[in-house]
Design an enzyme around this catalytic site. Structure first.
Site, mmCIF file in Angstrom:
data_model
loop_
_atom_site.group_PDB
_atom_site.id
_atom_site.type_symbol
_atom_site.label_atom_id
_atom_site.label_comp_id
_atom_site.label_asym_id
_atom_site.label_seq_id
_atom_site.Cartn_x
_atom_site.Cartn_y
_atom_site.Cartn_z
ATOM 1 N N ARG A 36 5.621 6.426 -5.472
ATOM 2 C CA ARG A 36 5.447 6.314 -6.929
ATOM 3 C C ARG A 36 5.630 7.664 -7.623
ATOM 4 N NH1 ARG A 36 0.643 1.795 -7.070
ATOM 5 N NH2 ARG A 36 2.062 0.047 -7.443
ATOM 6 N N GLY A 83 2.100 -6.578 -8.181
ATOM 7 C CA GLY A 83 1.637 -7.622 -9.102
ATOM 8 C C GLY A 83 2.544 -7.727 -10.320
ATOM 9 N N GLY A 89 4.363 -3.656 -3.442
ATOM 10 C CA GLY A 89 3.250 -3.931 -2.538
ATOM 11 C C GLY A 89 3.581 -3.664 -1.074
#
Ligand code: AMP
Length: 414
Positions: A43, A381, A358
């Site tokens: 990320r 999500g 995920g």
């Protein structure tokens, strides 16, 4: 690449950011090791293009993110290690501001110079963040000239830094990561090239029912793996031993299999498995050569024949969407199926391949082939909700007000 979803939404390049206070809402919620070192920096790397652009253009940069699920201020959820890591990667000083609402923060912000960076401490340390509190949002908006959301993984949450805050700032838009995420997922949603293959795995059918329903209309073939597969086997009255089966979802699975057959779509389920008598018992695991699992045993991975079958399907697809591992891939002895699928996707260089965040993103990274995927989403999500057709609050908050709403805001004057 055009994107339906982004119609009317501005991007960082549309603003003159030099010398402006630029608020970058990023998703720096990275997995950590026990010793508080960063276990996976995906990320952070994904946020780099926007950060570097802001530095090059001479913006006064305020970075903000949430981190984990703290209950109030908890040291182990401090963004300190992330600030340090980012500072090393950029070779640039980054100050961490403890209380974004406090006086010290305001003083620091007013002294900020072009291309300098400060990072706000974990936004969730403030109870206002998760409550989408307007006052907390205002405390940040008051220090901001331009608001940029590049936190795709957090944009399905109606939190203060995601929804209330852009409502209080005139100049707002998205960063480069957000653009890429949405363009890629829009391709899957609206313009997938046939054959379109979806690979779904993971723990539960119930978590993925909506996305299965939506994708069912678009795909040519759906591959099912992970614990989800046993509910589908049970729906075909195949023995599943003591594997994880969601009894209340068996009829949904049966109905889906019937609908697929009627519409000439294919749903593939495992034809063999790796099984064990206890999920902790790796030594005693073995291959079960057939779809039926004997009593007392549970499935923990797809078997080699299934992996081969799935790899062949993957090789002929033109569009691939993958979400959910094929087995308990965190355990090495049960990871072969997931990694074989990851490698097969990476090897199909003609296809557009998108991994929906995920665990499957972690598996794609761990397979060592991550750079060969077209896109690995940073939001688990968020990417599923987006594919289901839900409007993400963080994206909607960036749309310009409709004409009629604007007139009301402007006191009715044109
Ligand atoms: P999800 O978050 O729904 O994508 O599920 C991911 C989790 O599913 C991972 O932690 C896997 O270990 C787990 N999982 C995958 N296959 C199995 C299986 N056969 N039995 C139990 N858990 C599984």
């Amino acid at each position: 690449m055009a994107s339906k979803t982004l119609d009317g939404i501005k991007s960082i390049e549309n603003f003159q950011i030099e010398d402006k206070r630029l608020f970058l809402r990023l998703d720096l919620n990275v997995p950590m090791n026990e010793d508080l070192t960063i276990a996976d920096d995906t990320r952070i790397r994904a946020a780099m293009p926007t950060i570097k652009y802001a530095i090059e253009k001479g913006a006064k940069i305020i970075i903000a993110s949430h981190f984990g699920r703290p209950k109030g201020v908890e040291e182990k959820y401090s963004l300190e290690p992330v600030a340090k890591y980012l500072s090393e990667k950029l070779n640039k000083e980054i100050m961490l501001v403890e209380e974004p609402r406090g006086h010290a923060a305001r003083a620091l912000l007013s002294g900020l110079k072009p291309s300098q960076i400060i990072m706000l401490e974990n936004l969730r340390f403030d109870p206002g963040e998760e409550k989408n509190d307007r006052e907390f949002a205002q405390s940040m908006a008051g220090q901001t000239d331009i608001y940029i959301n590049d936190a795709f993984g957090a944009s399905h949450r109606a939190h203060a830094s995601i929804v209330a805050m852009p409502g209080l700032v005139d100049k707002k838009g998205i960063g480069f990561l957000m653009r890429k995420e949405i363009e890629m997922l829009d391709t899957i949603r609206f313009t997938p090239q046939a054959p379109f293959l979806t690979i779904l795995g993971g723990a539960k059918v119930s978590d993925k029912i909506e996305v299965i329903e939506v994708l069912m209309d678009k795909v040519d073939t759906m591959i099912i793996g992970g614990a989800m597969a046993y509910t589908f086997l049970a729906a075909q009255k195949i023995q599943t031993g003591k594997s994880l089966v969601e009894k209340d979802k068996i009829s949904f699975a049966a109905d889906l299999l019937k609908r697929a057959e009627m519409r000439r779509k294919r749903i593939l389920v495992p034809i063999d498995h790796r099984i064990t008598q206890d999920i902790k018992d790796t030594e005693g695991s073995k291959i079960c050569d057939g779809a039926a699992i004997p009593d007392g045993w549970l499935g923990v991975d797809i078997g080699p024949k299934t992996a081969e079958l799935y790899a062949k399907e993957i090789a002929r697809a033109k569009t691939i969407f993958w979400n959910g591992p094929m087995g308990v891939f965190e355990t090495e002895a049960f990871s072969a199926g997931t990694f074989k699928v990851a490698r097969a996707i990476a090897e199909n260089e003609k296809a557009i391949s998108v991994v929906g965040g995920g665990d499957s993103a972690a598996a794609a990274e761990a397979s060592g082939q991550a750079e060969k995927f077209t896109h690995i989403s940073t939001g688990g999500g968020a990417s599923l909700e987006f594919l289901q057709g839900e409007k993400l609050p963080g994206i909607e908050a960036l749309r310009p007000p409709k004409r009629s709403e604007k007139n009301i805001e402007d006191g009715g004057m044109l």
